[in-house]
Enzyme design. Sequence first.
Site, PDB file in Angstrom:
ATOM      1  N   ARG A   1       0.789  -1.220   0.000  1.00  0.00           N
ATOM      2  CA  ARG A   1       0.000   0.000   0.000  1.00  0.00           C
ATOM      3  C   ARG A   1       0.820   1.270   0.000  1.00  0.00           C
ATOM      4  O   ARG A   1       0.645   2.147  -0.842  1.00  0.00           O
ATOM      5  CB  ARG A   1      -0.830   0.084   1.291  1.00  0.00           C
ATOM      6  N   THR A   2       1.682   1.375   1.012  1.00  0.00           N
ATOM      7  CA  THR A   2       2.355   2.657   1.219  1.00  0.00           C
ATOM      8  C   THR A   2       3.213   3.032   0.029  1.00  0.00           C
ATOM      9  O   THR A   2       3.184   4.160  -0.460  1.00  0.00           O
ATOM     10  CB  THR A   2       3.198   2.610   2.509  1.00  0.00           C
TER      11      THR A   2
ATOM     12  N   LYS B   1      25.168  -5.193   0.056  1.00  0.00           N
ATOM     13  CA  LYS B   1      26.631  -5.276   0.156  1.00  0.00           C
ATOM     14  C   LYS B   1      27.115  -4.638   1.455  1.00  0.00           C
ATOM     15  O   LYS B   1      28.310  -4.485   1.677  1.00  0.00           O
ATOM     16  CB  LYS B   1      27.280  -4.524  -1.026  1.00  0.00           C
TER      17      LYS B   1
ATOM     18  N   ARG C   1      11.088   4.034   4.443  1.00  0.00           N
ATOM     19  CA  ARG C   1      10.536   3.054   5.383  1.00  0.00           C
ATOM     20  C   ARG C   1      11.707   2.195   5.842  1.00  0.00           C
ATOM     21  O   ARG C   1      12.491   1.711   5.021  1.00  0.00           O
ATOM     22  CB  ARG C   1       9.467   2.183   4.738  1.00  0.00           C
TER      23      ARG C   1
ATOM     24  N   HIS D   1       4.281   6.030  11.954  1.00  0.00           N
ATOM     25  CA  HIS D   1       3.890   5.860  10.555  1.00  0.00           C
ATOM     26  C   HIS D   1       2.911   7.016  10.330  1.00  0.00           C
ATOM     27  O   HIS D   1       1.690   6.825  10.273  1.00  0.00           O
ATOM     28  CB  HIS D   1       3.213   4.510  10.357  1.00  0.00           C
TER      29      HIS D   1
END
Lengths: 313, 430
Positions: free
Chosen positions: A60-61, A88, A110, A138
């Site tokens: 969604r986000t 890496k 995020r 959030h």
Amino acid sequence: MGTGLKRKDLLGIQDLSVEEVGLILDTAASMREIASRDIKKVPTLRGKTIINLFYEPSTRTRTSFEIAGKWMSADVINISTTTSSVVKGESLKDTGLTLQAMHPDVVVIRHPAAGAPQILAGLLRASVINAGDGAHEHPTQALLDLLTIRERRGSLSGLKAAIVGDILHSRVARSDIFAMQKMGMQVRVSGPATMLPRYLERLGVEVFSRIEPAIADADVIMMLRVQLERQAGGLFPTLREYSKLFGLNLDRLKAAKQDVLILHPGPINRGVEISPEVADGPYSLILNQVENGVAIRMALLYLLAGGQAGSNN
Amino acid sequence: MRILIEGGRVIDPANNVDDILDVLIEDGRIASLGPHRAGREAPPPDRVLDARGKVVCPGFVDLHVHLREPGREDKETIASGTRAAARGGFTSVCAMPNTNPVNDNQSVTEFILDRARREGAVNVFPVGAITKGQKGEELAEIGELIRAGCVAISDDGKPVMNAEIMRRALEYAGMFGIPVIQHAEDLHMTGKGSMHEGFVSTELGIRGIPAASEAIIVARDILLAELTGSHYHVAHITTAEALRLVREAKAGGLKITCEVCPHHFALTDDAVRSFSTNTKMSPPLRSSRHVEAVKAALRDGTIDAIATDHAPHTVQEKEVEFDYAANGVVGLETAFGLAMTVLVEGEVLTLNQAIARLTCDPARIFNLPRGTLSVGADADVTILDPTREWVVDVKKFASKSRNSPFHGWKLRGEVLATIVAGKVVWELEG
């Protein structure tokens, strides 16, 4: 239209004033109609570069931010760290500096660690938007939740909300608590005792380790997904037991107000925290949330990176 | 080599001295302390230090430092760490064994002592490991470690989780009369925690480490100390609950001692709201309830010593997300300033008591022949100005590392000169 937020970044709801929240909601409400146009395009962010830097999976986000940016004519780049140099061992600092050298206007991040957006915000000239940092905040989720509730109820002040689930590990719960209280709502939380962080009452919420008293007479019920990937173990015995004690089904719903609003940040675990009948039923605003998510993100991108006031046509 | 420190207020808690006296040092030892007189000693001293208006006390003794050598010389070496010690007024430090290789055998102990002899600015007393590799499974060659020069044993960095192993370690160490130092935490309860479990961790959504994690191990170990009769020492104690247990155990006559770090009396978990990784250490900064308990315990003598747990880390290990940052902060160069500013000015301890907690008390509990200005003792002396204000600047640290939460803090109480075995190893410019 406002001249934007007088801040570079959006890191958390806690940083926002009531006026700023109001501005974001109003702006988003006015941008909602873009979704129903035949040609979903406005030139507002033409020439702006937005980078979505996602260290965790998201449907969604991320899609929501990408669509929001593209509808506003920005150049949107998605970085999923599993296919980047982060595998890496490249540090967040170096990733940030590398991106800065490519002059983005906005970086949406995020990340599984609380405070990561703060680090990036300090390193980048670009606006940084927190799309979820660990169990901390959030903010865009909380904003779209407020918009969804406001859309149905007209105003937020005095509404009774219940947030149910794994509060301990939930950034959605924290941002919602901060956002709802800021706007004058009464907040109750509920979950197994093992998933209720200590001292929660100090935030001004009522805490229950049973779902029934939390949802009694509630105007809004926010169900949280039982987050298996964040469990360390020992917090609840089985999904079956969790569902029996805390699952929201039509029967339990009778205790809430007649016109209760059911919200869920998604993705839902059908049959665990929410029954299919409730998820697909008439009280559920889960899909409205998604729609409002695009509007909120358009609003934020505009308010942080949109430059001058003016029409969005 | 004769050095005269003249006209200073000599505070030597071990000998109940607090007077304006001249201190004469000869051949690396305290030769005499006498009333200040304008007339000189004959023959004239090689150097005269004017300590009028200043405090002269025994060099500080730090029971808990990480010198990182062998293995992590990028963060600190015995040379740089002891220079940092000297700058902080410390003349003796106990070096923890979580080096690489671990100090669980005499060769590593001998290496450390040899390095210290050649390049150390202050006295280094090695602490040996309790278990081989600090793995918590088999006892290290504790007898050999002591014979090589270790003054205590610890698996610091980690707790000894197995109660049976801890019991045997206490029993075995009891043969030699050395303390067993425990880094008290229950690793299962700590889990992936990064900070104290309290209101702040609830608000920040950072996994918390409950106070019970420390107290549970202390409770268990006190029972083992009772069973074995051996000396048990709690490293970096932070919680009200653990302090309550230690107080009770001491009252019952058990050989229990403990130390506290300056960051645990100067900061609360509120400091973590900044997400600065210089507020991340193990055990974590606690809430104000625990900080108040720590201060009360310093006042009533439940806490025996102030120790720094000086834990240098490289920039790259700290300049990362809070959850991923290494645990620990440096502390040698800010310890006295913090003790003065927070404890003495905060009326928790008198100046004499603060000096005792930094000198004779730590020396006594670990049986180190240090921490006093007795005639004949090694001339380890610190000259201080307890009223002088200064601002902490990590860029001026003698330590190789800069990970301090106190950068920019205005402190009162500065070390002016540090003397080890009659040699001035550090003095403040101007």
